[in-house]
Design a protein around this motif. Structure first.
Motif, PDB file in Angstrom:
ATOM      1  N   LEU A 118     -36.532  63.797  -5.165  1.00 45.43           N
ATOM      2  CA  LEU A 118     -37.373  62.703  -4.647  1.00 45.43           C
ATOM      3  C   LEU A 118     -37.881  63.033  -3.254  1.00 45.43           C
ATOM      4  CD1 LEU A 118     -35.442  59.517  -5.834  1.00 45.43           C
ATOM      5  CD2 LEU A 118     -37.677  60.311  -6.612  1.00 45.43           C
ATOM      6  N   GLU A 119     -36.993  63.553  -2.407  1.00 48.07           N
ATOM      7  CA  GLU A 119     -37.395  63.944  -1.049  1.00 48.07           C
ATOM      8  C   GLU A 119     -38.449  65.039  -1.102  1.00 48.07           C
ATOM      9  OE1 GLU A 119     -36.662  62.745   2.029  1.00 48.07           O
ATOM     10  OE2 GLU A 119     -35.676  61.119   0.941  1.00 48.07           O
ATOM     11  N   MET A 120     -38.263  65.992  -2.019  1.00 48.02           N
ATOM     12  CA  MET A 120     -39.245  67.080  -2.151  1.00 48.02           C
ATOM     13  C   MET A 120     -40.583  66.511  -2.604  1.00 48.02           C
ATOM     14  SD  MET A 120     -37.853  70.469  -1.987  1.00 48.02           S
ATOM     15  CE  MET A 120     -38.818  71.335  -3.109  1.00 48.02           C
ATOM     16  N   ASN A 121     -40.526  65.582  -3.540  1.00 48.96           N
ATOM     17  CA  ASN A 121     -41.793  64.964  -4.003  1.00 48.96           C
ATOM     18  C   ASN A 121     -42.460  64.193  -2.866  1.00 48.96           C
ATOM     19  OD1 ASN A 121     -41.649  65.981  -6.580  1.00 48.96           O
ATOM     20  ND2 ASN A 121     -40.612  64.191  -7.423  1.00 48.96           N
ATOM     21  N   LYS A 122     -41.656  63.490  -2.060  1.00 51.97           N
ATOM     22  CA  LYS A 122     -42.211  62.763  -0.919  1.00 51.97           C
ATOM     23  C   LYS A 122     -42.852  63.736   0.067  1.00 51.97           C
ATOM     24  CE  LYS A 122     -39.043  58.811  -0.900  1.00 51.97           C
ATOM     25  NZ  LYS A 122     -37.955  58.151  -0.162  1.00 51.97           N
ATOM     26  N   ILE A 123     -42.129  64.843   0.309  1.00 50.79           N
ATOM     27  CA  ILE A 123     -42.653  65.842   1.246  1.00 50.79           C
ATOM     28  C   ILE A 123     -43.932  66.441   0.696  1.00 50.79           C
ATOM     29  CG2 ILE A 123     -42.212  68.106   2.279  1.00 50.79           C
ATOM     30  CD1 ILE A 123     -39.267  67.245   2.510  1.00 50.79           C
ATOM     31  N   ARG A 124     -43.992  66.737  -0.579  1.00 45.94           N
ATOM     32  CA  ARG A 124     -45.207  67.303  -1.187  1.00 45.94           C
ATOM     33  C   ARG A 124     -46.358  66.308  -1.081  1.00 45.94           C
ATOM     34  NH1 ARG A 124     -42.277  69.567  -6.415  1.00 45.94           N
ATOM     35  NH2 ARG A 124     -41.467  71.481  -5.525  1.00 45.94           N
TER      36      ARG A 124
END
Length: 139
Positions: A118-124
């Motif tokens: 989820l954090e990676m998706n937010k960062i992307r």
């Protein structure tokens, strides 16, 4: 029966002579001798049976000793099996505890992985938005 008759064994002959002197009839003497002969035969049979029983008792005692040893061996084997079963049960219990811990750790790691994704998706998404924003400002 004559006093000099050698067909009688010494004890019978001696007994016969004693009875002869006491004015006992020949029939009575013969009857007593027959009864003594039967008694000796019975005593001989009893002695043979006694020896056989003695031999059988020895065999039974030997067999009892063997059986006692086998029973002791079986008891020892049972104790060893019981101890092995107890150790195995302890190992199974430890393995179950490790499995529970592993499952809990797996669940924690799965949650952490989901959070990280989820954090990676937010960062992307943030990166994509920033990139789009910069691109639109540069134009």
């Amino acid at each position: 029966i004559r006093k000099g008759d050698m067909s009688l064994t010494s004890p019978k002959k001696h007994f016969f002579e004693i009875l002869n002197m006491s004015q006992i009839s020949e029939e009575e003497i013969g009857s007593v001798c027959d009864k003594m002969s039967k008694a000796q035969t019975i005593l001989s049979q009893i002695e043979i049976e006694r020896r056989l029983l003695k031999k059988e008792v020895k065999q039974l005692r030997r067999q009892l000793e063997i059986t006692k040893n086998e029973l002791n061996d079986a008891r020892q084997g049972c104790r060893e099996t019981s101890l092995n079963a107890k150790n195995l049960l302890e190992e199974v219990t430890q393995t179950r505890e490790l499995l529970k811990e592993s499952e809990a750790e797996n669940s924690r790691m799965s949650l952490q992985l989901e959070k990280a994704q989820l954090e990676m998706n937010k960062i992307r998404m943030a990166s994509s938005l920033s990139s789009n924003f910069l691109t639109s400002q540069n134009q």
